[in-house]
Design a protein around this motif. Structure first.
Motif, PDB file in Angstrom:
ATOM      1  N   THR A  12       0.717  -1.081   0.003  1.00 45.67           N
ATOM      2  CA  THR A  12       0.068  -0.067   0.050  1.00 45.67           C
ATOM      3  C   THR A  12       0.981   1.346  -0.105  1.00 45.67           C
ATOM      4  N   ASN A  13       0.742   2.245  -1.058  1.00 51.26           N
ATOM      5  CA  ASN A  13       1.263   3.412  -1.063  1.00 51.26           C
ATOM      6  C   ASN A  13       2.862   3.374  -1.330  1.00 51.26           C
ATOM      7  N   VAL A  14       3.174   2.123  -1.753  1.00 54.31           N
ATOM      8  CA  VAL A  14       4.335   2.021  -2.338  1.00 54.31           C
ATOM      9  C   VAL A  14       4.431   1.873  -3.827  1.00 54.31           C
ATOM     10  N   SER A  15       5.404   2.563  -4.532  1.00 56.77           N
ATOM     11  CA  SER A  15       5.725   2.125  -5.963  1.00 56.77           C
ATOM     12  C   SER A  15       7.078   1.806  -6.307  1.00 56.77           C
ATOM     13  N   SER A  16       7.149   1.136  -7.516  1.00 55.60           N
ATOM     14  CA  SER A  16       8.511   0.670  -8.026  1.00 55.60           C
ATOM     15  C   SER A  16       9.668   1.740  -8.093  1.00 55.60           C
ATOM     16  N   GLU A  17       9.130   2.948  -8.081  1.00 57.52           N
ATOM     17  CA  GLU A  17      10.118   4.063  -8.279  1.00 57.52           C
ATOM     18  C   GLU A  17      10.769   4.210  -6.819  1.00 57.52           C
ATOM     19  N   ILE A  25      18.878  -0.083 -11.113  1.00 58.29           N
ATOM     20  CA  ILE A  25      19.062  -1.299 -11.667  1.00 58.29           C
ATOM     21  C   ILE A  25      18.384  -1.090 -13.179  1.00 58.29           C
ATOM     22  N   LYS A  26      19.167  -1.611 -14.210  1.00 62.20           N
ATOM     23  CA  LYS A  26      18.287  -1.600 -15.508  1.00 62.20           C
ATOM     24  C   LYS A  26      17.350  -2.500 -15.582  1.00 62.20           C
ATOM     25  N   GLN A  27      16.214  -2.106 -16.063  1.00 63.94           N
ATOM     26  CA  GLN A  27      15.145  -2.998 -16.307  1.00 63.94           C
ATOM     27  C   GLN A  27      14.959  -3.541 -17.792  1.00 63.94           C
ATOM     28  N   PRO A  28      14.336  -4.771 -17.935  1.00 67.52           N
ATOM     29  CA  PRO A  28      13.648  -5.617 -16.742  1.00 67.52           C
ATOM     30  C   PRO A  28      14.838  -6.687 -16.041  1.00 67.52           C
ATOM     31  N   PHE A  29      14.530  -6.871 -14.859  1.00 70.73           N
ATOM     32  CA  PHE A  29      15.389  -7.473 -13.945  1.00 70.73           C
ATOM     33  C   PHE A  29      14.689  -8.755 -13.069  1.00 70.73           C
ATOM     34  N   LEU A  30      15.097  -9.607 -13.017  1.00 70.37           N
ATOM     35  CA  LEU A  30      14.795 -10.593 -11.821  1.00 70.37           C
ATOM     36  C   LEU A  30      15.137 -10.364 -10.732  1.00 70.37           C
ATOM     37  N   ILE A  31      14.534 -10.934  -9.617  1.00 67.68           N
ATOM     38  CA  ILE A  31      14.832 -10.873  -8.135  1.00 67.68           C
ATOM     39  C   ILE A  31      14.884 -12.030  -7.370  1.00 67.68           C
ATOM     40  N   LEU A  88      18.524  -4.438   3.532  1.00 73.07           N
ATOM     41  CA  LEU A  88      17.116  -4.222   3.365  1.00 73.07           C
ATOM     42  C   LEU A  88      16.306  -5.041   4.329  1.00 73.07           C
ATOM     43  N   ASN A  89      15.880  -4.325   5.398  1.00 77.00           N
ATOM     44  CA  ASN A  89      15.228  -5.256   6.421  1.00 77.00           C
ATOM     45  C   ASN A  89      13.789  -5.618   5.848  1.00 77.00           C
ATOM     46  N   HIS A  90      13.055  -6.554   6.364  1.00 73.67           N
ATOM     47  CA  HIS A  90      11.742  -6.874   6.014  1.00 73.67           C
ATOM     48  C   HIS A  90      10.683  -5.946   6.066  1.00 73.67           C
ATOM     49  N   ASP A  91      11.013  -4.987   7.109  1.00 72.24           N
ATOM     50  CA  ASP A  91      10.119  -3.960   7.188  1.00 72.24           C
ATOM     51  C   ASP A  91      10.340  -2.650   6.478  1.00 72.24           C
ATOM     52  N   ASN A  92      11.066  -2.761   5.479  1.00 62.43           N
ATOM     53  CA  ASN A  92      11.527  -1.643   4.642  1.00 62.43           C
ATOM     54  C   ASN A  92      10.772  -1.466   3.670  1.00 62.43           C
ATOM     55  N   PRO A  93      10.082  -0.371   3.566  1.00 57.92           N
ATOM     56  CA  PRO A  93       9.222  -0.462   2.305  1.00 57.92           C
ATOM     57  C   PRO A  93       9.897  -0.323   0.785  1.00 57.92           C
ATOM     58  N   VAL A  94      11.139  -0.428   0.957  1.00 60.74           N
ATOM     59  CA  VAL A  94      11.988  -0.296  -0.448  1.00 60.74           C
ATOM     60  C   VAL A  94      12.206  -1.926  -0.741  1.00 60.74           C
ATOM     61  N   LEU A  95      12.041  -2.663   0.045  1.00 62.20           N
ATOM     62  CA  LEU A  95      11.796  -4.026  -0.217  1.00 62.20           C
ATOM     63  C   LEU A  95      10.452  -4.325  -1.058  1.00 62.20           C
ATOM     64  N   ALA A  96       9.508  -3.995  -0.422  1.00 62.69           N
ATOM     65  CA  ALA A  96       8.196  -3.952  -1.194  1.00 62.69           C
ATOM     66  C   ALA A  96       8.131  -3.358  -2.642  1.00 62.69           C
ATOM     67  N   SER A  97       9.100  -2.225  -2.701  1.00 58.30           N
ATOM     68  CA  SER A  97       9.219  -1.505  -3.797  1.00 58.30           C
ATOM     69  C   SER A  97      10.130  -2.456  -4.890  1.00 58.30           C
ATOM     70  N   ALA A  98      10.796  -3.226  -4.371  1.00 64.13           N
ATOM     71  CA  ALA A  98      11.775  -3.850  -5.430  1.00 64.13           C
ATOM     72  C   ALA A  98      10.853  -5.061  -5.845  1.00 64.13           C
ATOM     73  N   TYR A  99      10.137  -5.712  -5.285  1.00 62.13           N
ATOM     74  CA  TYR A  99       9.317  -6.447  -5.884  1.00 62.13           C
ATOM     75  C   TYR A  99       8.377  -5.940  -6.790  1.00 62.13           C
ATOM     76  N   LEU A 100       7.996  -4.881  -6.793  1.00 57.25           N
ATOM     77  CA  LEU A 100       7.128  -4.261  -7.595  1.00 57.25           C
ATOM     78  C   LEU A 100       7.946  -3.607  -9.066  1.00 57.25           C
ATOM     79  N   ALA A 101       9.109  -3.419  -8.801  1.00 55.20           N
ATOM     80  CA  ALA A 101      10.089  -2.983  -9.624  1.00 55.20           C
ATOM     81  C   ALA A 101      10.516  -4.241 -10.607  1.00 55.20           C
ATOM     82  N   ALA A 102      10.647  -5.565 -10.057  1.00 56.27           N
ATOM     83  CA  ALA A 102      11.138  -6.758 -10.785  1.00 56.27           C
ATOM     84  C   ALA A 102      10.034  -7.281 -11.751  1.00 56.27           C
ATOM     85  N   SER A 103      10.438  -8.064 -12.547  1.00 55.37           N
ATOM     86  CA  SER A 103       9.641  -8.424 -13.586  1.00 55.37           C
ATOM     87  C   SER A 103       9.230 -10.092 -13.333  1.00 55.37           C
TER      88      SER A 103
END
Length: 199
Positions: A12-17, A25-31, A88-103
């Motif tokens: 919620t309220n998190v984007s890939s940006e 990271i150059k897209q597309p990428f796997l995670i 990246l700790n599990h509660d860091n919103p950057v982790l959620a964002s990483a999932y959203l950025a990955a293909s």
């Protein structure tokens, strides 16, 4: 009765940006998200990534006692287009964002119990490439490709195929079905049934 883990990662309220601003990271990428432990099978995955000529991000911390394994992983990763992120700790919103950025999300473990990271990636909408040795395969059977974790060619082909597919929309059903509140509710029911059967 087998009860799964819960998913408390919020998209919620998190984007890939958010991730892409911090890590360009150059897209597309796997995670791949998981601790650096030989059971996670990073070295075979790295070989598969090289064969697939894919861009990749590994997120995870080093397990004490496996520092030499991590060193080998970083050395091999430097030969491919792989970025490693440890902080990246599990509660860091950057982790959620990483999932959203990955293909694509890849988890080629030699053995995997529930696979919480796979659930998080599926919730975020990643295409999944999972080990055939994951115990919760029934959850992902309709949305994942399953691979032999010992076969880098098999994994590489599955990665290439996953990149050809459209990224799926976020899966609110998975998110809702595996919230911790529901897992705890099911656990309480299971304990109640066991207790009742003992009387």
């Amino acid at each position: 009765t087998c009860l799964p883990n819960g998913n408390d990662l919020s998209f919620t309220n998190v984007s890939s940006e958010l991730f892409l601003r911090k890590y360009p990271i150059k897209q597309p990428f796997l995670i791949h998200v998981g601790r650096f432990d030989p059971v996670k099978n990073h070295l075979v995955l790295i070989e598969a990534i090289r064969k697939a000529r894919a861009n990749a991000v590994f997120i995870g911390n080093v397990v004490p006692g496996f520092e030499d394994y991590y060193s080998n992983c970083t050395k091999e990763a430097n030969k491919a287009n792989i970025s490693i992120i440890n902080d990246l700790n599990h509660d860091n919103p950057v982790l959620a964002s990483a999932y959203l950025a990955a293909s694509v999300f890849v988890l080629p473990s030699l053995f995997e119990t529930f696979g919480l990271a796979a659930l998080e990636a599926a919730t975020a909408g990643c295409n999944l490439v999972l080990s055939k040795n994951i115990c919760s395969s029934e959850i992902f059977k309709d949305i994942a490709s399953f691979v032999d974790p010992n076969n880098s060619n098999n994994i590489a082909q599955a990665i290439q195929n996953a990149f050809t597919k459209e990224r799926r929309p976020q899966n609110s059903l998975l998110l809702n079905s595996y919230q911790w509140s529901k897992i705890v509710e099911n656990l309480e029911k299971t304990y109640a049934n066991v207790t009742q059967s003992l009387h």
